[in-house]
Design an enzyme around this catalytic site. Structure first.
Site, PDB file in Angstrom:
ATOM      1  N   GLU A 192      -0.930 -10.746   3.022  1.00 16.66           N
ATOM      2  CA  GLU A 192      -0.789  -9.956   4.253  1.00 16.66           C
ATOM      3  C   GLU A 192      -1.204 -10.786   5.463  1.00 16.66           C
ATOM      4  O   GLU A 192      -0.552 -10.749   6.509  1.00 16.66           O
ATOM      5  CB  GLU A 192      -1.647  -8.696   4.153  1.00 16.66           C
ATOM      6  CG  GLU A 192      -1.102  -7.708   3.119  1.00 16.66           C
ATOM      7  CD  GLU A 192      -1.996  -6.518   2.818  1.00 16.66           C
ATOM      8  OE1 GLU A 192      -1.508  -5.574   2.205  1.00 16.66           O
ATOM      9  OE2 GLU A 192      -3.184  -6.541   3.170  1.00 16.66           O
ATOM     10  N   GLY A 230      -5.537  -2.691  -1.402  1.00 16.54           N
ATOM     11  CA  GLY A 230      -4.551  -2.882  -2.477  1.00 16.54           C
ATOM     12  C   GLY A 230      -4.553  -4.306  -3.019  1.00 16.54           C
ATOM     13  O   GLY A 230      -3.651  -4.681  -3.773  1.00 16.54           O
ATOM     14  N   LYS A 286      -8.476  -4.657   5.740  1.00 18.30           N
ATOM     15  CA  LYS A 286      -7.334  -4.511   4.855  1.00 18.30           C
ATOM     16  C   LYS A 286      -7.687  -5.102   3.488  1.00 18.30           C
ATOM     17  O   LYS A 286      -8.657  -5.827   3.365  1.00 18.30           O
ATOM     18  CB  LYS A 286      -6.115  -5.258   5.435  1.00 18.30           C
ATOM     19  CG  LYS A 286      -5.589  -4.613   6.713  1.00 18.30           C
ATOM     20  CD  LYS A 286      -4.321  -5.255   7.248  1.00 18.30           C
ATOM     21  CE  LYS A 286      -3.272  -5.544   6.245  1.00 18.30           C
ATOM     22  NZ  LYS A 286      -2.857  -4.391   5.430  1.00 18.30           N
ATOM     23  N   GLY A 287      -6.866  -4.774   2.506  1.00 14.98           N
ATOM     24  CA  GLY A 287      -7.099  -5.352   1.187  1.00 14.98           C
ATOM     25  C   GLY A 287      -7.456  -4.342   0.132  1.00 14.98           C
ATOM     26  O   GLY A 287      -7.736  -4.710  -1.014  1.00 14.98           O
ATOM     27  N   GLY A 325       0.828  -1.205   0.000  1.00 19.65           N
ATOM     28  CA  GLY A 325       0.000   0.000   0.000  1.00 19.65           C
ATOM     29  C   GLY A 325       0.860   1.251   0.000  1.00 19.65           C
ATOM     30  O   GLY A 325       2.089   1.183   0.106  1.00 19.65           O
TER      31      GLY A 325
HETATM   32  C1  5RP Z   1      -3.258  -3.486   0.822  1.00 21.62           C
HETATM   33  C2  5RP Z   1      -3.625  -3.011   2.164  1.00 21.62           C
HETATM   34  C3  5RP Z   1      -3.142  -1.671   2.585  1.00 21.62           C
HETATM   35  O1  5RP Z   1      -2.434  -1.801   3.774  1.00 21.62           O
HETATM   36  C4  5RP Z   1      -4.332  -0.769   2.804  1.00 21.62           C
HETATM   37  O2  5RP Z   1      -5.115  -0.749   1.622  1.00 21.62           O
HETATM   38  C5  5RP Z   1      -3.899   0.652   3.170  1.00 21.62           C
HETATM   39  O3  5RP Z   1      -3.294   1.237   2.066  1.00 21.62           O
HETATM   40  P1  5RP Z   1      -2.706   2.703   2.054  1.00 21.62           P
HETATM   41  O4  5RP Z   1      -1.477   2.687   2.902  1.00 21.62           O
HETATM   42  O5  5RP Z   1      -2.426   2.949   0.595  1.00 21.62           O
HETATM   43  O6  5RP Z   1      -3.756   3.653   2.586  1.00 21.62           O
HETATM   44  O7  5RP Z   1      -4.313  -3.652   2.917  1.00 21.62           O
HETATM   45  O8  5RP Z   1      -3.889  -4.685   0.491  1.00 21.62           O
END
Ligand code: 5RP
Length: 220
Positions: free
Chosen positions: A103, A97, A94-95, A29
């Site tokens: 993860e 990304g 989470k997720g 992320g």
């Molecule tokens: C990716 C994730 C990331 O940790 C979550 O989406 C947060 O992302 P960002 O730091 O861009 O806000 O879970 O799968």
């Protein structure tokens, strides 16, 4: 302060949590991107890492950090990753990304999960952020029907194929007052690879950036 600056700030603070030696678990992320850049900028020594996405692996290798296959590792000390939402009980969504499965695997191997977020990610009840569910493509329709029956509104993430060759359903309009039981229920649907609820293995430390600096919450 912009959200980007807040992410920068918490990423820099996370450098203090990198173990002196041994393996570091690294998530995915935009906050993690800033964390990796900060490792590089500050010449921090990292013996080796395990990584939750192809993108993170590439970035780590580009700055000279050896990335190991988790199958070659024993459980390790610290996993550092962002989140889309975190509640007061250290449960997370989470997720965003699409890296949730890897993860979760890396989080399960770590003694400590250090979650790095900006203050906008702190919530009372999880669920405003659509809940990502990674699914095996042939099960997409049936999983979606089951998620609908549970009260959510699943939407296929268009054009998204995960590093595991699967798809993501984002579940909208689905508040989650009891994350652990929702995690259990969704995990049990045939065809679900992983639900992006991290309750059974939540964060141990939450570092969150505010205009007044980085604050820390530690799981009691
Ligand atoms: C990716 C994730 C990331 O940790 C979550 O989406 C947060 O992302 P960002 O730091 O861009 O806000 O879970 O799968």
């Amino acid at each position: 302060m912009t959200q980007d600056e807040l992410k920068e700030m918490v990423a820099a603070e996370a450098l203090n949590y990198i173990p002196k030696d041994g393996i570091l678990g690294v998530g995915s992320g935009s906050t993690v991107v800033k964390f990796i850049q900060a490792i590089h900028r500050n010449h921090i020594k990292v013996d080796a890492a395990v990584s939750s996405s192809n993108k993170t692996t590439q970035m780590l290798q580009d700055i000279g950090i050896r990335v190991l296959d988790p199958n070659e590792c024993e459980p390790y000390a610290v996993y550092i990753d962002g989140a889309d939402e975190v509640n007061d009980s250290f449960d997370m969504i989470k997720g965003g990304g699409a890296c949730l499965t890897r993860e979760k695997i890396l989080a399960s191997m770590a003694e400590k999960f250090i979650c790095i977020v900006d203050k906008s990610k702190l919530v009372t009840t999880l669920g405003k952020f659509p809940l990502p569910v990674e699914v095996i493509p042939m099960a997409r329709g049936q999983v979606a029907r089951t998620l609908q029956a549970l009260g959510g509104r699943p939407v296929l993430r268009e054009g998204c194929i995960t590093d595991n060759g699967c798809e993501i359903l984002d579940v909208h309009d689905f508040m989650i007052p009891d994350p652990a039981s929702t995690e259990r229920a969704i995990n049990a649907i045939p065809g679900v690879v992983t639900v992006g609820l991290f309750a059974r293995r939540g964060a141990d430390v939450v570092l969150y950036a505010t205009e007044d600096g980085v604050q820390k919450k530690v799981r009691p």
